[in-house]
Every structure is written in structure tokens, then in C-alpha cells.
Design a protein around this motif. Structure first.
Motif, PDB file in Angstrom:
ATOM      1  N   HIS A  47      21.455  45.276 -38.051  1.00  0.00           N
ATOM      2  CA  HIS A  47      20.905  45.511 -39.396  1.00  0.00           C
ATOM      3  C   HIS A  47      22.019  45.474 -40.435  1.00  0.00           C
ATOM      4  O   HIS A  47      23.134  45.937 -40.177  1.00  0.00           O
ATOM      5  N   ASP A  92      28.263  51.703 -39.889  1.00  0.00           N
ATOM      6  CA  ASP A  92      26.785  51.624 -39.851  1.00  0.00           C
ATOM      7  C   ASP A  92      26.275  50.806 -41.040  1.00  0.00           C
ATOM      8  O   ASP A  92      26.002  51.385 -42.077  1.00  0.00           O
ATOM      9  N   ASN A  93      26.069  49.530 -41.038  1.00  0.00           N
ATOM     10  CA  ASN A  93      26.321  48.708 -39.886  1.00  0.00           C
ATOM     11  C   ASN A  93      26.990  47.425 -40.345  1.00  0.00           C
ATOM     12  O   ASN A  93      26.601  46.333 -39.941  1.00  0.00           O
ATOM     13  N   GLU A 145      16.466  48.764 -41.718  1.00  0.00           N
ATOM     14  CA  GLU A 145      16.501  49.537 -40.465  1.00  0.00           C
ATOM     15  C   GLU A 145      16.513  51.029 -40.757  1.00  0.00           C
ATOM     16  O   GLU A 145      15.831  51.817 -40.099  1.00  0.00           O
ATOM     17  N   GLU A 146      17.293  51.400 -41.763  1.00  0.00           N
ATOM     18  CA  GLU A 146      17.455  52.832 -42.088  1.00  0.00           C
ATOM     19  C   GLU A 146      16.165  53.444 -42.640  1.00  0.00           C
ATOM     20  O   GLU A 146      16.053  54.662 -42.741  1.00  0.00           O
ATOM     21  N   ASP A 178      24.631  48.107 -33.324  1.00  0.00           N
ATOM     22  CA  ASP A 178      24.524  49.051 -34.433  1.00  0.00           C
ATOM     23  C   ASP A 178      25.639  50.084 -34.262  1.00  0.00           C
ATOM     24  O   ASP A 178      25.569  50.918 -33.372  1.00  0.00           O
ATOM     25  N   MET A 179      26.661  49.972 -35.116  1.00  0.00           N
ATOM     26  CA  MET A 179      27.840  50.838 -35.076  1.00  0.00           C
ATOM     27  C   MET A 179      28.740  50.499 -33.881  1.00  0.00           C
ATOM     28  O   MET A 179      28.804  51.239 -32.905  1.00  0.00           O
TER      29      MET A 179
HETATM   30 ZN   LIG Z   1      22.636  51.724 -38.079  1.00  0.00          ZN
END
Ligand SMILES: [Zn+2]
Length: 318
Positions: free
Chosen positions: A119, A144-145, A178-179, A206-207
């Protein structure tokens, strides 16, 4: 003589081509610097800053000869934004996923797909998902991210340059919103652009920017297809990584949307940290060399799965 010149020229241009197509520390850092820079204000869905980031991803796909899957790279959807408890007016904005494809070379397997996703959105100036919800400040989301988005671009570049190695096709997706509740990946799995039964594996990043001293790359879902556990453990050696491989533990990010559709998934990350969802998630804390190793590892996993002769089938993990 002419032939000699020609072959030297071809050799040198191939070298140049490979050099550009490598995953490099410098390019990873450039991407994260741009994505997490103040001018992009935390990549909040629906904003002009989010649109600038989308243009950046499209431009990178184009420059690496990664084509759109549909007529456009952009898959638009309406995102309902998260609000604080008690707020009843829920804003809706238009945002998008950015989607590119690298066709495989096998006449039959090219109609099967491996999706690599990350994302690109983040929390903007904070809000209800921030760990500091009362602070109004840019949340740069370097780990992130921006980290996953940077890896998506770099792995995509290398896959595109080495596409003759791919039997199955690879779809690259930078997910929006995404968040706000995995909205971009949910939308894609409802509108997949290819027959959903042809999607054989989804790998999500992701991360992945905080590789620790033990070089642990964590992942869930490796048991959702046969051989996944062994493959992901084995591939760590080449990059000096210490894979922490879980068969299940499918949770937390966009791969969940695919798992719910009974598609094998692997969700990768380098672990949580105190800066998660705060204005302090900055590029200075990213382990760039670590992210390069993780990116090479994921690249190798995609090549291995794309070449695999046996069918890739879903194994449910409860
Ligand atoms: Zn994320």
C-alpha cells in the motif's frame, strides 16, 4: 571488424541494461525519500499529494516497460475515510490502486498470476488511526509503507528486465486506502481484472524497512500453498537473512483480502517499532541495506514460484 564492434556494443549495452535494472540502495533510498517527504504530507487518500504519489508510481512503471493490466494503470474506487468515535459525518473520497503487469513467457502458465503488492497510502496529518491522535503533524510513514512501495518499484524494475525468466505473469499493485480498512485490496478482489481463479499467490509487503541486527524477516501465510514454508526458509540463505516463517498468522494488511478469497498469500514485514503510526516514522530510521536484502529475497521467491512446474493450490490455515 564490423561484427566485432557490433558484438562489443551489444555486450556493453546489455551490461548497462542490467546495471540499471539492479535493485540498489540508492534507488530504494530515493523512492523512500520522495514518498515520505514533507511535500507529500503523509499520502492521505483523495488529496493532491496522494495523486502526486500515484503519478510517480505510474511514471516508474512506464519507464521500466511495465504495462497496464487494463486500459489504464489506475483502478479507481470510493474510499470511506475513518473518523473519530462519535463523528457521524463520514467523508467519502475517490482514490485508486496503481496496477501494472509483466507477462510471463510460458504459453500456458502466462495466464496464471502472482501478485506483488504494497500500500502507498498513509495517515496524512494523523487522525483516528494515529498513535498520537491529538497531534496534527505530517505522518511520513517511511516504514509504513514507503518502504514497501519502494520495494515494489525496485523488484518490479528487476522483474521487468529479467522477464524472460518468468513463466507465470506478475501483477504489481500499489494499493490505495489500506489504512482506512484494506479498502484498495478489498476493491481489487471484488474487481480483479483477471479471473480470480488464475491468481495463484499474493505477496504483500507492509513495513519492510526496519530489518534488525538478527536480520529477521517475518512472514505469515507461507503454509497457504504447498512448499511455501520450505521455499521461504531456504531463500533466506542467499541474502544472509533469518526468515521467521509462519504457516498461518495471516493478518494485518492487504493480503488478508486475498486470503479471504482462498488465494495463497505471504505477508512480509520486518517488525513493529515505537514510531509506528506516529510523526516519527522517518526515513532516517530505515535500514536501507536491509531493505535491499529483503527485496532480493522477495524477487527470488517470485522467480521460483513463477517457474514452478507443479500447480499452486490453496491450503487453508485456520
Ligand atoms: Zn501499513
Amino acid at each position: 571488424m564490423k561484427i566485432l564492434f557490433l558484438s562489443v556494443f551489444l555486450f556493453l549495452s546489455r551490461l548497462a541494461g542490467y546495471a540499471q535494472a539492479d535493485i540498489t540502495d540508492a534507488e530504494i533510498k530515493d523512492h523512500i525519500n520522495f514518498l515520505s517527504s514533507g511535500k507529500n504530507k503523509g499520502r492521505y487518500p483523495g488529496t493532491k499529494e496522494s495523486k502526486r504519489v500515484v503519478r510517480y508510481i505510474v511514471k516508474d512503471f512506464k519507464s521500466n516497460d511495465i504495462g497496464p493490466l487494463d486500459n489504464s494503470y489506475l483502478q479507481y474506487f470510493i474510499a470511506r475515510l475513518r473518523v473519530r468515535k462519535g463523528v457521524t459525518d463520514t467523508p467519502h473520497v475517490k482514490t485508486c490502486n496503481v496496477i501494472g503487469v509483466i507477462r510471463g513467457s510460458d504459453p500456458v502458465l502466462a495466464d496464471e498470476y502472482i501478485i506483488l503488492g504494497a500500500h502507498y497510502d498513509h495517515l496524512g496529518m494523523g487522525g483516528p488511526s494515529s498513535k498520537k491522535p491529538d497531534t496534527v503533524a505530517i505522518h511520513p510513514g517511511a516504514d509504513d509503507n514507503a518502504s514497501g512501495t519502494a520495494a515494489l518499484l525496485e523488484i518490479g524494475e528487476k522483474l521487468a528486465a529479467n522477464r524472460s525468466l518468468l513463466k507465470r505473469s506478475v501483477i504489481l499493485i500499489a494499493f490505495g486506502a489500506e489504512e482506512q480498512g484494506l479498502l484498495g485490496s478489498k476493491y481489487f478482489t471484488e474487481h480483479p481484472l483477471v479471473p480470480i481463479s488464475q491468481i495463484k499467490l499474493m505477496i504483500n509487503m507492509d513495513m519492510i524497512g526496519r530489518l534488525n541486527a538478527e536480520k529477521q524477516i517475518h512472514m505469515g501465510g507461507a503454509g497457504t500453498f504447498s512448499g511455501g514454508m520450505e521455499l521461504m526458509k531456504e531463500l533466506g540463505k542467499a541474502e544472509g537473512l533469518n526468515p521467521d516463517v509462519h504457516a498461518g498468522d495471516v493478518g494485518g494488511s492487504d493480503h488478508v483480502s486475498f486470503y479471504k478469497k482462498q488465494i495463497p498469500v505471504i505477508g512480509l514485514h520486518t517488525g513493529g517499532h515505537p514510531q509506528y503510526h506516529t510523526p516519527e516514522d522517518v526515513v532516517g530510521l530505515i535500514n536501507i541495506a536491509g531493505e535491499k536484502a529483503v527485496s532480493e529475497y522477495i524477487y527470488n521467491a517470485i522467480i521460483a514460484v513463477s517457474e514452478r512446474a507443479e500447480p499452486i493450490t490453496f491450503i487453508d490455515q485456520h
